[in-house]
Design a protein around this motif. Sequence first.
Motif: not given
Length: 351
Positions: A90-96
Amino acid sequence: MATNGPGAQYTFCTTYDAATRAAQVLSASSTIILHCQGRDLGLPDGELSIIALSDPAASEVFLLDVLLLCDKHNPALAPLFSLLERPDITKLVWDGRTYLLEIADTYGVLLQGVIDLQLVEVSTRGKKSEKNLRAQHTMRYFKSVMKDIRNNPRLLDGIHRLLGLDSCAANLRVINALGGKDPAVTNLHRTDGGSMWLHRPLPAMLLDYAAHDIWLISRVADVLLPRVSVEQLREASARYMRVYPTREAKEAHVPLELSKFVPLDVVDAPLPGAPRYYCARCERTLSLSCFGTRQTPTEEAEGDSDTPVNVCSTVLTGPAFQRWTVCHLCVLIACRNLEVQTGPWEWTPLL
Ligand SMILES: [Zn+2]
């Protein structure tokens, strides 16, 4: 390794070997944080500068210098590419929204397994009638058209104005007044358009900023993730990443103020196989629930220009029904901004 603000440290990876070591360390975790920095990401002159990665606690932060590590055929980057591509990590991003395109253009890698915390934030706001800042964030933007919204509260159904990472962290009280982004860098973003990310050597101020963003994402994730079923947001995150399939699409959406909102048909999945309809303003093809619909009026009522745009979630088809040619989100923004219409905005038969 350098220190970075409240609790975070980072390693600046400027060699292929360092990138391999970073991937080896991070591969011990089934969840990692990913954040990209660069000039005008997702726009025609966009260019990646830094890919920042860390474990979920932001205790091991790696900043990869994309300008230096530009040979996508170098085998030392393969472990990194595997991390980005594997759907089970899982890649947690903010505004990907721009990451899919930028990473594919730079490295030919298809980013998968993303959870976008911006969508998690939206889905945990509570009802728009609640009096807290996050719940009111969308309503405040549309204050000037509040009369129309009061007459038809469902106009705001499915419409969510986005929060920036800093604002979200402040709203969630995970940072104090001194814990936000470096104002000197945010000012540079405004005045310089992000070109400073292409300078080398990269100033320490920008490296600190990139690492600090990772730390902010980690703190926001700590608060928000326990409140949602993460699995439900995987598909929404994948749809969110695909809203700008081209750089030109983002370039067209920015002046229309659409980039300030979660695009329609992202949080709520469109019905599989259901017909999609073209919006004359945003030029996206969307499900019918994104448009106002009505029964086709009789000839006598046809001239009634005050007929409101109704929100209707029921699927209506056939010549007895019409839809508005512009989606709900576009209608609201255009009304709020007193926008001059450039195309045919009208009722059209639902055939
Ligand atoms: Zn639209």
